[in-house]
Motif scaffolding. Structure first.
Motif, PDB file in Angstrom:
ATOM      1  N   VAL A 119       0.872  -1.170   0.000  1.00  0.00           N
ATOM      2  CA  VAL A 119       0.000   0.000   0.000  1.00  0.00           C
ATOM      3  C   VAL A 119       0.912   1.223   0.000  1.00  0.00           C
ATOM      4  CG1 VAL A 119      -0.187   0.001   2.528  1.00  0.00           C
ATOM      5  CG2 VAL A 119      -1.907   1.189   1.155  1.00  0.00           C
ATOM      6  N   CYS A 120       0.535   2.248  -0.770  1.00  0.00           N
ATOM      7  CA  CYS A 120       1.367   3.444  -0.893  1.00  0.00           C
ATOM      8  C   CYS A 120       0.701   4.616  -0.174  1.00  0.00           C
ATOM      9  CB  CYS A 120       1.570   3.812  -2.362  1.00  0.00           C
ATOM     10  SG  CYS A 120       2.538   2.590  -3.269  1.00  0.00           S
ATOM     11  N   ALA A 121       1.530   5.517   0.350  1.00  0.00           N
ATOM     12  CA  ALA A 121       1.005   6.691   1.043  1.00  0.00           C
ATOM     13  C   ALA A 121       2.037   7.799   1.003  1.00  0.00           C
ATOM     14  CB  ALA A 121       0.649   6.351   2.493  1.00  0.00           C
ATOM     15  N   GLY A 122       1.562   9.041   0.939  1.00  0.00           N
ATOM     16  CA  GLY A 122       2.447  10.206   0.915  1.00  0.00           C
ATOM     17  C   GLY A 122       1.648  11.451   0.632  1.00  0.00           C
ATOM     18  N   ASP A 123       2.273  12.429   0.002  1.00  0.00           N
ATOM     19  CA  ASP A 123       1.621  13.677  -0.408  1.00  0.00           C
ATOM     20  C   ASP A 123       1.916  13.881  -1.881  1.00  0.00           C
ATOM     21  OD1 ASP A 123       0.796  16.247  -0.970  1.00  0.00           O
ATOM     22  OD2 ASP A 123       1.510  17.091   0.919  1.00  0.00           O
ATOM     23  N   ARG A 124       0.923  13.569  -2.738  1.00  0.00           N
ATOM     24  CA  ARG A 124       1.139  13.636  -4.187  1.00  0.00           C
ATOM     25  C   ARG A 124       1.004  15.061  -4.723  1.00  0.00           C
ATOM     26  NH1 ARG A 124       2.999  11.175  -7.825  1.00  0.00           N
ATOM     27  NH2 ARG A 124       1.231  10.864  -9.226  1.00  0.00           N
ATOM     28  N   VAL A 125       0.599  16.008  -3.879  1.00  0.00           N
ATOM     29  CA  VAL A 125       0.414  17.391  -4.337  1.00  0.00           C
ATOM     30  C   VAL A 125       1.652  18.236  -4.030  1.00  0.00           C
ATOM     31  CG1 VAL A 125      -0.994  19.475  -4.129  1.00  0.00           C
ATOM     32  CG2 VAL A 125      -2.077  17.211  -4.039  1.00  0.00           C
ATOM     33  N   ASN A 126       2.019  18.277  -2.768  1.00  0.00           N
ATOM     34  CA  ASN A 126       3.126  19.142  -2.360  1.00  0.00           C
ATOM     35  C   ASN A 126       4.384  18.384  -1.945  1.00  0.00           C
ATOM     36  OD1 ASN A 126       1.518  21.585  -2.548  1.00  0.00           O
ATOM     37  ND2 ASN A 126       0.462  20.853  -0.705  1.00  0.00           N
ATOM     38  N   GLY A 127       4.266  17.079  -1.707  1.00  0.00           N
ATOM     39  CA  GLY A 127       5.411  16.337  -1.198  1.00  0.00           C
ATOM     40  C   GLY A 127       5.720  16.735   0.242  1.00  0.00           C
ATOM     41  N   GLY A 128       6.887  16.287   0.735  1.00  0.00           N
ATOM     42  CA  GLY A 128       7.326  16.709   2.057  1.00  0.00           C
ATOM     43  C   GLY A 128       6.700  15.958   3.209  1.00  0.00           C
ATOM     44  N   ARG A 129       5.938  14.867   2.951  1.00  0.00           N
ATOM     45  CA  ARG A 129       5.375  14.050   4.033  1.00  0.00           C
ATOM     46  C   ARG A 129       5.663  12.594   3.699  1.00  0.00           C
ATOM     47  NH1 ARG A 129      -0.365  14.382   4.649  1.00  0.00           N
ATOM     48  NH2 ARG A 129      -0.663  15.231   2.563  1.00  0.00           N
ATOM     49  N   ASP A 130       6.510  11.946   4.524  1.00  0.00           N
ATOM     50  CA  ASP A 130       6.986  10.615   4.129  1.00  0.00           C
ATOM     51  C   ASP A 130       7.778   9.998   5.274  1.00  0.00           C
ATOM     52  OD1 ASP A 130       7.503   8.432   2.530  1.00  0.00           O
ATOM     53  OD2 ASP A 130       8.805   9.490   1.110  1.00  0.00           O
ATOM     54  N   ALA A 131       8.018   8.681   5.177  1.00  0.00           N
ATOM     55  CA  ALA A 131       9.029   8.017   5.999  1.00  0.00           C
ATOM     56  C   ALA A 131      10.384   8.167   5.304  1.00  0.00           C
ATOM     57  CB  ALA A 131       8.674   6.543   6.185  1.00  0.00           C
ATOM     58  N   CYS A 132      11.455   7.828   6.037  1.00  0.00           N
ATOM     59  CA  CYS A 132      12.773   7.956   5.421  1.00  0.00           C
ATOM     60  C   CYS A 132      13.714   6.937   6.068  1.00  0.00           C
ATOM     61  CB  CYS A 132      13.303   9.389   5.591  1.00  0.00           C
ATOM     62  SG  CYS A 132      14.624   9.824   4.412  1.00  0.00           S
ATOM     63  N   GLN A 133      15.041   7.013   5.739  1.00  0.00           N
ATOM     64  CA  GLN A 133      16.001   6.069   6.284  1.00  0.00           C
ATOM     65  C   GLN A 133      15.921   6.048   7.817  1.00  0.00           C
ATOM     66  OE1 GLN A 133      16.785   7.610   3.355  1.00  0.00           O
ATOM     67  NE2 GLN A 133      16.707   5.621   2.397  1.00  0.00           N
ATOM     68  N   GLY A 134      15.840   4.841   8.383  1.00  0.00           N
ATOM     69  CA  GLY A 134      15.713   4.692   9.823  1.00  0.00           C
ATOM     70  C   GLY A 134      14.291   4.431  10.276  1.00  0.00           C
TER      71      GLY A 134
END
Length: 541
Positions: A232-247
């Protein structure tokens, strides 16, 4: 350590419009995005710590002893990502390599010695054997069994796994979720070259993300070779800047169902961090629910509230619809008045017919769903019961009356709409008609009127004046008493309705002389009642 797959950059840029600024410029300093939280706000969150210092870490994203996140599913089991079990190239972690940090908000100085929480050793690791390290991250699931049970508190609580019924809702509605962890807060684009940037966060962070539909996500990551039945995918497809990252790898993607937090995904991989073109990819919990928690049981939650249907009125039937629940429970029903007063006992029928005593009160239905996981009770919205409609009152039966003998007729006939027409020309309002003597003699005039009932009428012509003025105006001089003279009399019986009478232009065979005349009409019915007389005037020039 959330992995960044080598083929992602090409995939996300294929057919996707680039934004004018990087995610780092748009959303500086995040998990990516969001902000710090206390562990009491996500008490299912744990950190995985490496205890074996006998091998060299070659992955620059692994610093010190912390390396991944995870989620508590019961007192002795943690779910995390399969790729977290490969902390260094060519090395798969063993149970003695890992400790689980429970109940901590901060990781501690240098991420080596946590300054809060409880560290619990791992007794065994069950990794999905289909996962291939360095592959495409399919089947990215692992279950850790703890050497000792977790002591639950407000800082450490299990999270329930999403059910297939809830999967339909969060995928169909595209609802929001949130992801947490101690991972890097530095965003970077999917097409970034070189080692990804990273920092050393110590505080637990959380960010809200939007679930992305399968078709869009599959298109973005088309070169990954995934069928997205387990992602399942999730994030902010409009502005970006909301996500998980390394760690953040292995950590929880959570949403709410029936106001209960449920685990829907495990942080797996993504293109960059916080890039609007490349949402994060999570191993979906529903796909491997039994593997992740063999004794998870049929979790019971109400995901669409029960409702009452029918007319809320005394004497009408109310039906309690249970709504939508997870895991097919059986239902029992209880109707009650708001504020107290059971109307039907538990286990009763899902219908209720309000009685007169319910009028003006509020009634609810309480639905209890039960399965192997237990019982949950949910109420409908209250409805106000209206009184029973009043039956129409039949008209009273008329009392027979003896026949009556008609009394004397006391109503006089009426004469209306009296006008004189024919030979007389109309003049201005309020003036009398007039005609030449020759025309009167030749044709006479016609009275038109309405008679309210059959009557005997009498027509009288009286000369009012015999001295008239100039012909042009056909006026007349002052009336003298000696000029007044009745010159004609007619009598006739007429029926009710519209009637006419002819005014003769001769009297006793002689033409009417010049002068002003009045025509008076009387009427008398068979009972002797006399109508008020009506009069019109005319002038013979």
């Amino acid at each position: 350590m959330r992995k960044s797959w080598a083929g992602i950059a090409a995939a996300v840029l294929l057919g996707v419009t680039a934004t004018s600024a990087t995610a780092a410029e748009q959303q500086p300093q995040r998990i990516i995005g969001g902000g710090p939280i206390q562990i009491t706000q996500a008490p299912w969150q744990v950190g995985l710590l490496l205890t074996d210092a006998n091998f060299t870490f070659r992955d620059s994203s692994i610093r010190g002893r912390f390396f991944c996140g995870g989620s508590i599913v019961d007192a002795t089991h943690i779910v995390t990502a399969a790729h977290c079990m490969f902390p260094a190239e060519g090395y798969e972690a063993q149970p003695e390599d890992i400790e689980v940090l429970v109940g901590a908000t901060r990781l501690g100085n240098g991420l080596t010695v946590p300054d809060e929480g409880t560290r619990i050793p791992v007794a065994s690791i069950q990794r999905d054997q289909r996962f291939v390290d360095g592959g495409n991250y399919a089947h990215d699931y692992t279950v850790l069994t703890l050497a000792q049970p977790i002591q639950f508190s407000d800082r450490a609580q299990p999270i329930q796994l999403a059910t297939p019924e809830e999967q339909v809702l969060y995928r169909t509605n595209g609802q929001s979720a949130f992801v947490s962890g101690w991972g890097s807060t530095i965003p970077y684009p999917a097409d970034f070259q070189g080692d990804p940037p990273s920092d050393r966060p110590t505080d637990l962070k959380q960010v809200g993300v939007d679930i992305v539909d399968d078709a869009t996500c599959s298109s973005i990551y088309s070169s990954a070779g995934l069928d997205f039945t387990e992602e399942v995918c999730a994030g902010d497809r409009v502005n970006g800047g909301r996500d998980a990252c390394q760690g953040d790898s292995g950590g929880p993607l959570v949403t709410l169902s029936d106001n209960v937090p449920i685990l829907i995904g495990i942080v797996s991989f993504g293109g960059g961090c916080g890039d609007a073109r490349a949402p994060g990819v999570y191993a979906e919990v529903v796909a491997q629910r039994a593997f992740l928690k063999a004794d998870a049981g049929p979790a019971i939650r109400n995901i669409a509230r029960p409702t009452l249907t029918g007319t809320p009125r005394v004497g009408e039937t109310l039906t309690c619809n249970p709504g939508t629940w997870t895991s097919a429970p059986t239902f029992t029903y209880r109707f009650a008045r708001v504020g107290g007063g059971t109307l039907s006992g538990p286990g009763g029928a899902p219908t209720y017919v309000p009685v007169d005593a319910d009028a003006g009160t509020q009634v609810i239905c309480e639905v209890a769903g039960t399965n192997a996981a237990g019982t949950r009770t949910v109420q409908t919205t209250a409805v106000t019961i209206a009184a029973r409609p009043q039956a129409p009152t039949p008209p009273p039966t008329p009392t027979p009356q003896p026949p009556s003998t008609p009394g004397p007729d006391r109503a006089a006939p009426r004469i209306t709409s009296l006008t004189m027409t024919s030979i007389f020309r109309p003049t201005t309002t309020g003036s009398s008609p007039f005609a030449t003597a020759s025309a009167v003699t030749r044709r006479g005039g016609r009275l038109s009127f309405r008679l309210s009932e059959a009557a005997r009428v009498q027509l009288t012509i009286t000369r009012l004046a015999n001295a008239v003025g100039p012909k042009s105006r056909c006026g007349f001089a002052r009336t003298k008493a000696s000029d007044l003279k009745r010159v004609a009399l007619q009598t006739r019986s007429l029926a009710a309705g519209r009637n006419t009478l002819t005014v003769s232009g001769r009297v006793n065979g002689r033409p009417l002389p010049r002068g002003r005349y009045a025509v008076r009409l009387h009427a008398r019915d068979a009972a002797g009642n006399l109508a008020s007389p009506r009069t019109v005037t005319f002038t013979v020039c």
